[in-house]
Design a protein around this motif. Sequence first.
Motif, PDB file in Angstrom:
ATOM      1  N   PHE A 126       0.856  -1.181   0.000  1.00  0.00           N
ATOM      2  CA  PHE A 126       0.000   0.000   0.000  1.00  0.00           C
ATOM      3  C   PHE A 126       0.886   1.223   0.000  1.00  0.00           C
ATOM      4  O   PHE A 126       1.839   1.310   0.759  1.00  0.00           O
ATOM      5  CB  PHE A 126      -0.920  -0.008   1.230  1.00  0.00           C
ATOM      6  N   ASP A 127       0.522   2.147  -0.884  1.00  0.00           N
ATOM      7  CA  ASP A 127       1.327   3.347  -1.038  1.00  0.00           C
ATOM      8  C   ASP A 127       0.863   4.372  -0.005  1.00  0.00           C
ATOM      9  O   ASP A 127      -0.058   5.123  -0.241  1.00  0.00           O
ATOM     10  CB  ASP A 127       1.088   3.870  -2.463  1.00  0.00           C
ATOM     11  N   GLY A 128       1.453   4.380   1.152  1.00  0.00           N
ATOM     12  CA  GLY A 128       1.019   5.310   2.194  1.00  0.00           C
ATOM     13  C   GLY A 128       1.000   4.628   3.550  1.00  0.00           C
ATOM     14  O   GLY A 128       1.434   3.480   3.675  1.00  0.00           O
ATOM     15  N   THR A 129       0.519   5.362   4.539  1.00  0.00           N
ATOM     16  CA  THR A 129       0.539   4.850   5.906  1.00  0.00           C
ATOM     17  C   THR A 129      -0.568   3.826   6.132  1.00  0.00           C
ATOM     18  O   THR A 129      -1.695   4.037   5.724  1.00  0.00           O
ATOM     19  CB  THR A 129       0.328   6.014   6.899  1.00  0.00           C
ATOM     20  N   LYS A 130      -0.216   2.725   6.780  1.00  0.00           N
ATOM     21  CA  LYS A 130      -1.231   1.800   7.270  1.00  0.00           C
ATOM     22  C   LYS A 130      -1.293   1.987   8.783  1.00  0.00           C
ATOM     23  O   LYS A 130      -0.320   2.348   9.408  1.00  0.00           O
ATOM     24  CB  LYS A 130      -0.852   0.354   6.938  1.00  0.00           C
ATOM     25  N   TYR A 131      -2.453   1.729   9.343  1.00  0.00           N
ATOM     26  CA  TYR A 131      -2.611   1.975  10.779  1.00  0.00           C
ATOM     27  C   TYR A 131      -2.960   0.711  11.551  1.00  0.00           C
ATOM     28  O   TYR A 131      -3.547  -0.231  11.022  1.00  0.00           O
ATOM     29  CB  TYR A 131      -3.714   3.013  11.022  1.00  0.00           C
ATOM     30  N   LEU A 132      -2.587   0.779  12.815  1.00  0.00           N
ATOM     31  CA  LEU A 132      -2.911  -0.301  13.738  1.00  0.00           C
ATOM     32  C   LEU A 132      -3.723   0.321  14.867  1.00  0.00           C
ATOM     33  O   LEU A 132      -3.351   1.369  15.389  1.00  0.00           O
ATOM     34  CB  LEU A 132      -1.606  -0.859  14.304  1.00  0.00           C
ATOM     35  N   VAL A 133      -4.840  -0.310  15.197  1.00  0.00           N
ATOM     36  CA  VAL A 133      -5.659   0.257  16.257  1.00  0.00           C
ATOM     37  C   VAL A 133      -5.950  -0.809  17.300  1.00  0.00           C
ATOM     38  O   VAL A 133      -6.238  -1.963  16.975  1.00  0.00           O
ATOM     39  CB  VAL A 133      -6.988   0.813  15.690  1.00  0.00           C
TER      40      VAL A 133
END
Lengths: 443, 802, 157
Positions: A92-99
């Motif tokens: 993925f081109d960009g930030t991935k998040y963890l919640v």
Amino acid sequence: MATKIKNLDTTKPVMTDLKGQTLVCLRTLTEENPASLATYIKLGGYSALKRIVTEKTKATDIITEVKDSVLRGRGGAGFPTGLKWSFMPRYFDGTKYLVCNTDEGEPGTFKDRDIIRYNPHQLIEGMAIAAYTLGAHVGYNYIHGEIWQDYETFEAALHEAKAAGYLGENLFGTNFCFNLYAVHGYGAYICGEETALIESIEGKKGQPRFKPPFPASYGVFGKPTNVNNTESYTSIPWIMQHGGAAFAELGVPNSGGTKLFSVSGHVEKPGNYEVKMGMPFSELLEMVGGVWKGRKLKAVIPGGPSTAVLPAATIMAATMDYDGLSKVRSSLGAGSLIMMDETTCMVKALHRLSYFFYEESCGQCTPCREGTGWVYRIITRIVNGQGKMEDLDLLTDVSNNISGRTICALGEAAATPVLSFIKHFRPEFEYYIQHGKSMVEPQ
Amino acid sequence: MLNIEIDGKALEVENGSSIIDAADKLGIAIPRFCYHPKLSVAANCRMCLVQVEKFNKPLPACATPVADGMKIFTRSKAAIEAQKSVMEFLLINHPLDCPICDQGGECDLQDVAVAYGTSGSRYTEEKRVVFNKNIGPLISTDMTRCIQCTRCVRFLQEVGGMMELGMVGRGEHAEITAYVDKSVNSELSGNIIDLCPVGALTSKPYRYSARSWELTRRPSIAPHDGLGSHIEVHVKDNKVMRVLPRDKESINECWLSDRDRYSYEGLNSPDRLQVPMIKHNGNWVETDWKTALEFAAGQIKDITNEYGSEALGVLVSPNSTMEEGYLAKQLANGLNCGNVDYRLRQTDFRLDGKRVGTPWMGCNIHEIEELDRILVIGSNLRNEHPLLAQRFRKAVTNGAQLSIISPLDNDPLMDIAHKVIVRPNDMVNVLGQVLKAMSGLQRLSLCLPPSLNELLAEIKVRPNTQAMAESLAGHGAELDLIAPKVGIFLGNMALSDPRFTEMYSMAEAIGGISGAKGGILPAAANSTGMHFMGVMPSSTGMHARAMLEVPRKAYLIVNIEPELDCQHAALAKAAMQKAECVVALTAYKSSALEHADVLLPIAPFTETSGTFMSMEGRVQSFTAAAKPLGECRPGWKVLRVLANTLGISGFDYETSEQVKTAIFGGEKPSAVVWRSLNNNLKQLVEIQVNIKHDGLQRIGEVPQYNADPLVRRSPSLQKTKYNTKPLARMCAKQMDQLALVEGEQVLVRQDQGSAVLSVRLDNHVAMGCVRVAAAHEASVGLGDLMGDISIEKLPSTKGVSA
Amino acid sequence: MLSPQAIEKIDYELTKYPADQRQAAVMSALRIVQTERGWLSKESISEVAQYLSMPEIAALEVASFYNMYDLSPVGKYKITVCTNISCMLRDSDEIVSHLQTKLGVGFNEVTADGKFCLKEGECMGACGGAPLMTVNNHAMHEFLTPEKVDEILEALK
Ligand SMILES: Cc1cc2nc3c(=O)[nH]c(=O)nc-3n(C[C@H](O)[C@H](O)[C@H](O)COP(=O)(O)O)c2cc1C
Ligand code: SF4
Ligand code: FES
């Protein structure tokens, strides 16, 4: 750092009797200063993270390990964690998040609170491993607003971990970066629902999103996001230390590992108990000191109000795991046992629960917004002595009309207590309607 | 393409469509409240639940994408049961007040309830009551009726560009409201009335005045800006009760600006002129048509006989129909008079005779949203073209980069990539910089003709104009666009500027290099049509400005209030005053027509047939929605009879259709128009790029609800926040420089005229400028919209904070 | 005007989010301002909205959605008692009536001296310590008995 962070209070809780428990998520409780970084490291903490990151363990291997552990999501739905992780897009081109979901606000649920205040570093390590596995560089732990002191404890632990080099940029001299932040709710049960929680992180009111798209493709700030419960993440370091199979081994087929049970209501020793999955309910009841005041058990809600209430006799024969409870037509939920003794008026108990769902509905979708108020008003009428026999069928019908027709699962959650209370305790409701007063309460 | 089946009917649909879109295609009606094809999908009402094979729960048709092989049932037992239950939920807290509800008879909830509800209610508890909100003069609220579909909230946020409404509280207590005590200010606000599926948001001016079934509905065309929105005029007892949009995807989609929606109030104004009037010894006397026309014709004849035909000036409003414009011009021709013009708010006519064809917007309206790079020059978009601005907003939402060069920094409610806010005079230099920067860009590798190069030699490109040039050339941070779609548009402030020719030429050159589409955004409903027909001076005639500068002995004015509708208010006023005879074709009595001699009552657009040509060159005819009020007559008829009375031949038109046929030479309009629309110049014009100018400049913006006689007479629009009295608005720095304080009264001078105005801080105004609104009686003493201006402190007054 | 202290704290919260997502800090910002001023007035909400460059109405949506924000004055000490099922089973009713008699106010009322306000709360995620209450949102008191309540009130006086 501009803002001063409160010092960690790492002292041991007063109320713990560890006999019979199998400590995974609360393993630091055996120590004097359970929440401190030193304690956690002494118990082997952060070693799994370090090994994985420095050895550059393959993400797919980690996911396989998690799948092998038969860890199922501890937030209530019991979705297999390894499988969920495999849904995150790899590239993925960009930030991935963890919640991380520490918004527990479902009545009777208070297990995640003990994790963040007594063993915060294991959660941090678990999230860091997940971040590494899923390619996320930013994480948020969303913490229930009312447990403010514990929010501060956790935030302090984050700073401690960062200072020690377990969070931040280029960890262990590699190019792996992970920044984890604590954020908080401020009094809305619905924010436990993962998409409402994401909205809340974005600074909006907590209204669940329609799914699909799921957070794995459209989550925080519209980016791919993995959401897990606190207890789910906290189990990860143990799994990576001892292997998935060992974790699975702790439990029973289909329900790997240990489970934290929050026990509240009419028992001698309410509190959290971490035990192996599949423990017979009766054994657990004994562990918590039995029903208080020497009374008899009448009913138990086994996994929080969104799971069906069970009469004592039924649950006494059940085991505490996913299959064990679905066999008796309820579910494990978040493992929140609400115990009710023989003096409990089931009409009034349901009245209180229906108020809760009415009060906590986010209000965006019609059946939940209108239906929860309707249900609450009917039960209020019954409690006030103005019930009619037809009301019981109406309650059932209205609840069925909410269930399955809403944006999020709060609809089902609101319907379940109504349906199960009436199903199992109908005579008590009928009595109340006929006599205008409770069958069990002394008048 | 996917193959699906709905209620047994097979259908092929595009990947990504929702069930509801697919069903709509098949003509299968799925009930809905929250879904709207132009808004984001909220899926909150749950009315559209349908059954889908292999799913154990009903699914919302609006939010569920179709999958190949899907079998959908919209009327199965499970689907109907789900729909009925949602209907029951929606009604439990909804008041049963249809008989007194304005929405009665056109209410989605009512309709769906009849189709999907049950007769009795099982709900016997108390109903919820929600307090009403005051959200301004245009929209009335009845919030107990609200079903929380959030269409209004989403509209204002997504289409209007600003979140002005929200849903506060939660659960059953959730309610729609504006921020504490605030009103909704969007210039597109009326659309939320149409969007509201119940009677929670209704039109304030229309409230309780009619029931929907008493209204006759007539299609028409909006008469204000050049967009040409399709409207529906609702009439009861020959009175226009309201105006609603008609769907026209390529023009107004399903929307309408507030100006087009609420200006109808002006049709019913007490100012309406109902009988012809002649001024007799300084007093107005009512008269009959014959007398009035003979008087008017006699006067015109006498004056032209005495002073020659050039003693007459003919001024026509660009809001008049093509038929009116055409006949006014024919009339002037018949008298051998070349002084005809419709360009009332223009000062710079240097391009006359240099154009290849009719200037227009240079593309189709719907193409705007597909643009990648946009440059807007001298336009306060939301004020000038309120609904068109929304297309630009869509483009920007779709990722377009917007650049703005303007003397005003008003928020267009969309992201701006680059902007330069400077004095009007300096806009030319800025455009020169952009041009120069562009010509130097490698990927364009173009060289300008030596003449231009020379012209730009002195100009220094600054970083911000360099960035703008790169944006227009398609350069991007990550990726350069291969063939960017570029649009360049000049707005009202450019059109009114004395250096319009320079701005236009620069824009044309920039457009040439970047391969842009675009052109001017004509101000009024029929500006393009008027130009197309040549309602302009003959080669020897005088243009609108000259006719006022060198006053004529007689004027024939059509549909204007000279001091409010002309570029130079003071000149216009003086010219009318001096003239021996002013014949006014007008729908209104007005103090602005005090100096006229004959008032001939003409019908406004709802009472006549006619044609407008929109900014994209679309020729749109309409018929009367109501009979003319009193003795009013359609303008084209009055012009015909006036010409007959003057003895001019060739005025035998029986119908407005015949006039239209004459305009287009008997051909189909579309076949003629495309040949004429052209923004190119025939020959190079002499321009100067680097003119130093140090004085203060006026920005005489025309507020949108002051733009023409009709909208000026809508009381509701005049109550909105856009109706501000002219003030001397300046940025803080400018105020400091002049040692002025907010609220202070100052003497504002232009040419010989002046006005006493109050100073107002407005940081949207470029340094070196004073923004003084035009088309208002408080500023009629002033001159050019975009001219030089000076400010003097009044010794006696003290600053009072406004 | 937001106080410099409040701005400093809000700025710290802003470090948690991408620079173009200022609105994300609204939950914290409202909490910080409320803690400082006791409750959230219309002006306070506007100031927060402005500081975070978000529409005021969006900030109001948030402030009105979450229970712990107070949109009207709540006295010096806001006492919120959980009455949900786990607390109810452990006699939160008794705590409520004790507080009501002691303070002389009902739910959502402020004592005449402006010191205390009583609120009914939903589940606070600490049911093991039932019955329980919070004081000014952030201090939780568990395992309540009427005597313990008296001690807490005494300490606040
Ligand atoms: C009304 C509602 C409330 C919820 N509350 C919580 C909660 O407090 N904590 C939690 O972890 N999950 C909660 N969930 C479940 C989450 O949506 C989500 O499934 C979970 O956080 C995923 O984590 P897991 O897979 O590790 O269980 C809730 C769901 C609903 C519908
Ligand atoms: S089910 Fe209730 S809580 Fe969930 S989205 Fe709908 S209204 Fe909100
Ligand atoms: S139209 Fe689909 S949920 Fe409202």
